[in-house]
Write an enzyme that holds these catalytic residues in place. Structure first.
Site, short mmCIF file in Angstrom:
data_model
loop_
_atom_site.label_atom_id
_atom_site.label_comp_id
_atom_site.label_asym_id
_atom_site.label_seq_id
_atom_site.Cartn_x
_atom_site.Cartn_y
_atom_site.Cartn_z
N GLU A 26 53.52 99.44 -55.13
CA GLU A 26 54.04 100.57 -53.98
C GLU A 26 55.34 99.51 -54.04
OE1 GLU A 26 53.74 101.17 -49.72
OE2 GLU A 26 52.05 101.87 -51.12
N TYR A 31 61.15 106.86 -41.25
CA TYR A 31 61.46 107.28 -42.74
C TYR A 31 63.05 107.32 -42.96
CZ TYR A 31 56.71 108.06 -44.74
OH TYR A 31 55.07 107.63 -44.93
N ASN A 51 47.72 99.07 -46.89
CA ASN A 51 48.80 98.48 -47.02
C ASN A 51 49.06 96.86 -47.09
OD1 ASN A 51 49.43 101.27 -45.92
ND2 ASN A 51 51.02 100.81 -46.96
N GLU A 85 51.39 111.35 -56.29
CA GLU A 85 50.80 110.48 -54.50
C GLU A 85 51.73 112.11 -53.94
OE1 GLU A 85 50.52 108.56 -50.01
OE2 GLU A 85 51.91 107.75 -52.17
N HIS A 93 53.52 105.97 -56.70
CA HIS A 93 53.63 105.52 -54.92
C HIS A 93 54.59 106.89 -54.35
CE1 HIS A 93 55.52 104.32 -51.41
NE2 HIS A 93 54.49 104.59 -51.25
N ALA A 94 54.25 107.79 -54.02
CA ALA A 94 55.60 108.41 -53.80
C ALA A 94 54.83 108.60 -52.23
CB ALA A 94 55.58 110.08 -54.23
N GLY A 97 53.31 108.62 -41.51
CA GLY A 97 53.79 107.31 -42.25
C GLY A 97 52.94 106.10 -41.79
N SER A 98 52.10 106.08 -40.79
CA SER A 98 51.97 104.79 -39.78
C SER A 98 50.69 104.33 -40.65
CB SER A 98 51.42 104.93 -38.41
OG SER A 98 50.52 106.11 -38.31
N GLU A 118 43.77 100.40 -52.00
CA GLU A 118 45.34 100.28 -52.68
C GLU A 118 46.06 99.24 -51.61
OE1 GLU A 118 49.23 103.30 -52.28
OE2 GLU A 118 47.07 104.16 -52.68
N LYS A 129 43.64 110.54 -49.91
CA LYS A 129 43.93 109.63 -49.74
C LYS A 129 43.78 108.95 -47.53
CE LYS A 129 47.72 106.79 -50.59
NZ LYS A 129 48.44 106.11 -51.12
#
Length: 437
Positions: A302, A33, A249, A383, A352-353, A23-24, A273, A217
């Site tokens: 998101e 998470y 991000n 996603e 977004h997921a 998730g970084s 994105e 992605k």
């Protein structure tokens, strides 16, 4: 008999994903998470489950907000709520005192999403249907009555929304059959988190290609030369015909975003994105305009706070891909408004997921969008991240890089009780062990 809600409980559940850099990204370098996990219980023994996603510290604040909202929920019957769902949405979002810490944004809206997700789960369970089927089967006028159109009628009126839903009735059953057979197209983010080494990136990319993935992605934004190397590596591995997207991000200022993405244009990303602040609508519009000649779109959503901001993004032509989130907006109710606005403005929705439980939830919304709103798969995908699904009773099913429609009743976000107990923060076994207790 009416089902009266007699109890609402909320838990702070966290997974130590930062240990392996899952998730970084450029702004969230060490995410754990997490979810604020809501359970509502009725006097007839039924339960509804909901959550909102966070990345560790701060989850306890969302839990406090859920507890503050609970007094507006407990004591009401499910039938009372769904007979005037728009009114119930407004009750939660427009409380005369609590709205001051929003309104309809930030922690209080995350909490609202968790509560409403649980209510929608309970409603779908009571009807014996997965949520996507509850929505698809619902009379268009009933669906419209669930949406709060306040502040968006200059972009979409109730009548326009109704017309969209009525028009999409044609061919609906064929689209249901198609989804049950083929599933909804997905893309993967799991290969290229920013903290992953090149060796791990290569291995995960190879595995994904072997599993049939064609859309990838890559996280970018921390270091330009590093991004050039990683995008080059991914593009070489996936070949010229597969799809590449990049995600910063929110790392850059507007001018910096244009310059940086221009340098990455040779790798032919479909979109950039979250290039800048999620609140900067005009900044996104400027980036969109500058990148259009390069064939690169802008995707965001998101962390878009509410339907009003999505309205303005669409009105300003500030995005080319709408990325709804099942837990950032006010649950299904507010996401329905965004899906309908996106259709009117002819902008594809690519949800977004990237987070625990988000895949489980948002698959229902995008299935509904295809079957009952857009009737199109052009430039559309959802996603997928391959993390933490084992903690859910009805985890997502991916076949040939497609989401297969859920079959179990509800909104797919009931967690295994053993997982909740072990990962509850800070008293769960996992956290006690990490803290040396």
């Amino acid at each position: 008999m009416p089902q009266k809600i007699i109890r609402l409980t909320v838990s702070d559940v966290r997974f130590p994903t930062s240990l392996e850099q899952h998730g970084s990204d450029a702004m969230h370098t060490d995410p754990d998470y997490s979810v604020a996990y809501v359970v509502i219980e009725t006097d007839q023994g039924m339960s509804g489950y909901g959550l909102t996603f966070t990345v560790g510290r701060g989850t306890e604040i969302v839990v406090c907000a859920v507890e503050a909202l609970s007094a507006l929920v407990v004591g009401k019957s499910l039938e009372e709520i769904v007979s005037d769902f728009r009114g119930f949405y407004r009750l939660l979002t427009s409380d005369g005192q609590m709205r001051w810490i929003g309104p309809e944004k930030g922690v209080i809206q995350l909490a609202t999403a968790a509560v409403l997700n649980a209510v929608w789960d309970l409603w779908a369970r009571s009807e014996g249907k997965p949520l996507w089927k509850l929505l698809v089967d619902m009379d268009p006028r009933k669906l419209i009555s669930c949406i709060d159109f306040r502040y968006i009628t200059d972009a979409l009126t109730e009548q326009e929304a109704l017309d969209i839903l009525v028009k999409a009735q044609t061919g609906k059953q064929q689209r249901v059959d198609q989804m049950l057979k083929e599933g909804y197209p997905a893309y993967t983010t799991s290969c290229a988190w920013l903290g992953y080494s090149d060796q791990l990136l290569k291995q995960l990319c190879t595995d994904a290609l072997n599993d049939g993935w064609t859309k990838f992605k890559v996280k970018v934004g921390a270091d330009l030369e590093d991004d050039i190397r990683r995008c080059s590596l991914i593009r070489q591995m996936i070949g010229p015909n597969n799809t590449l997207m990049i995600d910063a991000n929110q790392r850059w200022d507007v001018g910096e975003a244009i310059t940086w993405v221009t340098r990455l244009a040779e790798y032919k990303p479909l979109w950039i994105e979250e290039p800048t602040s999620p609140d900067d609508i005009l900044g996104h519009a400027a980036i969109s305009k500058a990148l259009a000649p390069l064939g690169i779109g802008v995707a965001t959503g998101e962390q878009c706070q509410n339907r009003v901001m999505f309205k303005q993004f669409l009105q300003a032509s500030a995005l080319q891909f709408v990325q709804i989130d099942s837990c950032r907006l006010g649950s299904v109710n507010e996401n329905l408004a965004v899906l309908l606005m996106a259709h009117k403005f002819k902008v594809p929705v690519c949800p977004h997921a990237g987070g625990v439980g988000l895949c489980e939830l948002v698959q229902h919304l995008i299935l509904f969008d295809y079957i009952s709103v857009s009737a199109s798969l052009d430039n559309r995908m959802c996603e997928f991240v391959d993390h933490l699904h084992e903690h859910f009773k009805s985890p997502v099913v991916i076949q040939n890089a497609h989401y297969m429609p859920p079959k179990d009743p509800g909104y797919s976000c009931e967690m295994l009780q053993s997982s909740v107990q072990r990962h509850q923060y800070p008293q769960g076994q996992v956290w006690k062990k990490l803290q040396g207790q």
